[in-house]
Write an enzyme that holds these catalytic residues in place. Sequence first.
Site, PDB file in Angstrom:
ATOM      1  CE  LYS B 201      -0.141   8.505   1.740  1.00 44.86           C
ATOM      2  NZ  LYS B 201       1.295   8.725   1.818  1.00 44.86           N
ATOM      3  CB  SER B 234     -11.699  -7.570   7.614  1.00 45.68           C
ATOM      4  OG  SER B 234     -10.594  -6.855   8.106  1.00 45.68           O
ATOM      5  CG  HIS B 262     -12.273  -9.897   5.175  1.00 48.19           C
ATOM      6  ND1 HIS B 262     -12.150 -10.818   6.179  1.00 48.19           N
ATOM      7  CD2 HIS B 262     -11.087  -9.242   5.107  1.00 48.19           C
ATOM      8  CE1 HIS B 262     -10.958 -10.716   6.730  1.00 48.19           C
ATOM      9  NE2 HIS B 262     -10.286  -9.760   6.102  1.00 48.19           N
ATOM     10  CB  THR B 312      -7.470 -14.167   0.618  1.00 46.86           C
ATOM     11  OG1 THR B 312      -6.590 -15.091   1.227  1.00 46.86           O
ATOM     12  CG2 THR B 312      -8.831 -14.290   1.265  1.00 46.86           C
ATOM     13  CE  LYS B 315      -8.428 -12.826   5.304  1.00 41.54           C
ATOM     14  NZ  LYS B 315      -7.508 -13.251   6.352  1.00 41.54           N
ATOM     15  CB  THR B 344       8.008 -15.153  -3.886  1.00 36.59           C
ATOM     16  OG1 THR B 344       7.736 -15.941  -2.755  1.00 36.59           O
ATOM     17  CG2 THR B 344       6.747 -14.977  -4.674  1.00 36.59           C
ATOM     18  CB  THR B 345       8.939 -20.528  -3.611  1.00 40.92           C
ATOM     19  OG1 THR B 345      10.345 -20.388  -3.522  1.00 40.92           O
ATOM     20  CG2 THR B 345       8.584 -21.959  -3.913  1.00 40.92           C
ATOM     21  CB  THR B 430      -5.698  -5.626  14.060  1.00 37.35           C
ATOM     22  OG1 THR B 430      -4.560  -6.473  14.185  1.00 37.35           O
ATOM     23  CG2 THR B 430      -6.626  -6.206  13.026  1.00 37.35           C
TER      24      THR B 430
END
Lengths: 507, 526
Positions: B201, B234, B262, B312, B315, B344-345, B430
């Site tokens: 990378k 963001s 975002h 997403t 948001k 996953t559910t 963050t």
Amino acid sequence: SSRIGRYAATASGKLAQSRLSNIPTPKALKKFLDEYIVGQEIGKKVLSVAVYNHYLRINDKQKKGELQRQRELMEREKIADDRDEPIFSGNSESKAGWRNLQRQFNLAGREVDEDLELSKSNVLVVGPSGSGKTLLATTLAKILNVPIAITDCTQLTQAGYIGEDVEVCIERLLVNAEFDVARAEKGIIVLDEIDKLAKPAASIGTKDVSGEGVQQSLLKIIEGHKVEITVKRPVKHDIDGQKNQTTTKKDEVFVVDTSNILFMIMGAFVGLDKHIVKRIEDMKKIQKAGESVESSNSKEVEKERAKKFRFSNTLEQVELDNGKKVCALDLTTPTDLVSFGLIPELIGRVPIITALQPLQRDDLFHILKEPKNALLDQYEYIFKQFGVRLCVTQKALKKVAQFALKEGTGARGLRGIMERLLLNVNYDCPGSNIAYVLIDEATVDSLQETEHSLASQVDVKYYSGDEKDSLIRDVSEEDKKLGVMLEKELGHSANIHTPTIPKRSLT
Amino acid sequence: STTAAPHAKNGYATATGAGAAAATATASSTHAAAAAAAAANHSTQESGFDYEGLIDSELQKKRLDKSYRYFNNINRLAKEFPLAHRQREADKVTVWCSNDYLALSKHPEVLDAMHKTIDKYGCGAGGTRNIAGHNIPTLNLEAELATLHKKEGALVFSSCYVANDAVLSLLGQKMKDLVIFSDELNHASMIVGIKHANVKKHIFKHNDLNELEQLLQSYPKSVPKLIAFESVYSMAGSVADIEKICDLADKYGALTFLDEVHAVGLYGPHGAGVAEHCDFESHRASGIATPKTNDKGGAKTVMDRVDMITGTLGKSFGSVGGYVAASRKLIDWFRSFAPGFIFTTTLPPSVMAGATAAIRYQRCHIDLRTSQQKHTMYVKKAFHELGIPVIPNPSHIVPVLIGNADLAKQASDILINKHQIYVQAINFPTVARGTERLRITPTPGHTNDLSDILINAVDDVFNELQLPRVRDWESQGGLLGVGESGFVEESNLWTSSQLSLTNDDLNPNVRDPIVKQLEVSSGIKQ
């Protein structure tokens, strides 16, 4: 230093400087004290400032240490972040942010003057019995959320003699701080009844192990020293072979540094006021002596004064040159305390001296109903438990204050009078159909049997549940405000025929 | 963690085994009894690893560097947006930092869709897509998402964190020679995904396309490459030049992976994100259909050229979940191979129905986007006049720079306790240490009179804490574009003519379109 000045105006400089302390300001402290303590304006102000400065000083010390640790930690973390997957570091924002932080650390570090160590200011509070000395201290501890330990000096002796060693005050503080040494080191220690340690005026030839000796032992602790104390502390709760719970107590040694502990030394110093009055009058006399020599009757004056002193339990007042009368204790100087019997070394370590006023009739009246925890609220609450609404008129409260003033025991006297006043009520009411009790001026008056003694039987007015109209009428006669309040609270049932309320409905 | 646990257990087992062996060995010697007792004692007295101590010291470090987090109790009220109450219902605050950018989490149409679905199909999905099967809300949502991004397919994940991680790691695991080029400010989910990809990378400076090109140049065109980036970053509000990145991708033969978390709901005429915004006019004119040409007259739109778009539902779209939109083949591939999807559910049906309703509602309501932008501009302008440092950006984010973790927390505390305004302090990890900020996000509901209250409150906090303003940053050369001399501010993404558009300016086909379910959502029949 010119470079510091230049940097200080920059953003990082501002960030480094701007660290709002979370100690309440003196004004906020005083306001909080006002809620609990009536009067004592000067005392509250002096203590608020002293306590504020004390905690500023601690914070300053702590901040310096924390800054250093914070910096070291962040440097370590950064190295670790850079070495591991640079999820959160290594980017240009991190680099810019890191430069900003470094600058803040450098600037904050530069402001820290290593040699400037702020010295400690302990407090001495002089005040008559019942003027609220310990209440002040405990209230302050409550606001600041620090542990407090109150120790009576009367039980202390020098090390090696029967009685408590002076270190017991630190031990108590540690227990109150739940053995958290760091918390204890920021606490308040109150040494009450310090005046009882006064050394006798004339040396009696033997060692004074519970007076002067204790004063000497206190010196190091008050000044700020590392003190080693051994405390038996419960460490382990176990279940033994017979499935019994056992608690192991272990002697643990703690080292407590007292240099950040605030010491508040208190005492009533009975007689100190007279000494001060004498000192001031003597001084005036000397001044006057130069002007005229006509003090032939000075012996007479002396006698008169001695007589007056012996029979009064109120505190002396002094008339100042400007004609204002102040309480003699307000004029306390270190020399007065030395002549009272405290050793100069001790007084030297307690630079802030303040005096509390003896409570006046108005103060006592306010104490009855105004502060949080007011006596009247307490009684009203107790009576409510057995279904009785206690009504006390303003005039009655004023009278109670008057009686308490005569007793000369300060705020504590109020409690005694209230107890006497309400004894019969408390005896009669539970389990009866009495729903309302009225204490008015006449009730309190009936307490006074002869000039020097109080009666045990008083005339209290009782009302049952359906007699609230007459209650409100009687109350309104003496206390309109209370009458209106009761009317709102109970509702007026005049002109409405109410069916008889079943008796004891309130019990 | 699932692999670490048995490993630790094995380690423990071998250690005690060795202890027992040592005990038997010494037992045969002449001092057998004593030695055995000693060995037994030794094994019982040896203290285990101090787990609590480790955790304590880690947490203590967090407190010391002031990045320890306190979560606020903020109960956003559906009927009183943007108000929320704290622990006591009477204790109300105005929320100024939520990512519910369009206030759709409480919109009646969204809630209605959710109520109906929950009454009919209940709460949970009952398991994974494979075992429990999926349902009409799932099929509708994926079709809706594909339509929004004008892609052949879309796949819904539990969150976009999972979507990013699952997609990126799968790409690396399946293409061993892949080289990933990643923007340095990419979200943690992408960084983690790239880490899991476990391939070579390169990290290029934020939005620095020259550096990106230099890095791309160093590989032959035949080597598989992936450029991973975001549209709106963001925490700073900066925006990538998607078109240029697509040009580079074409030139050097790279795939593009774009995170629009975002940006969805907020950019483009129909809220498909910044990629749609790049060809604003073409998309507006064609509405729900794919435009024949892009804004420059070329054949393909920017949105078309991006290979994978993640977004997403949590948001702007007001519920929870994440997704990737891409070609039919890629979606089929992710669906078949990505563990983060397979094991996953599925999201609850009601959540997906709510998200679908939100996407449909916002598509034909450009006024949500324009008013959001106007409110943002109002706040930014006022802060500019007061010298309150806002990290400059062309988007809808208002990052107020503080630059110190402790003070950022204090500022946030004063705002909520004194001014009843909730703006959480953004701290490490963050954002980078030393760049702590208050991140303010206006919504269509944050009208100018609410903004005025906010502006006064922030000004008051800056005074009370003596926080540095723009001129203070200027005097030390600036930080993150605040007070930096020679910093060229980008113009806002929304132009004034775009901001003057109304819902009626949209193509009528965006109103209640019929969206067909996609075969790829269930599996392509041969």
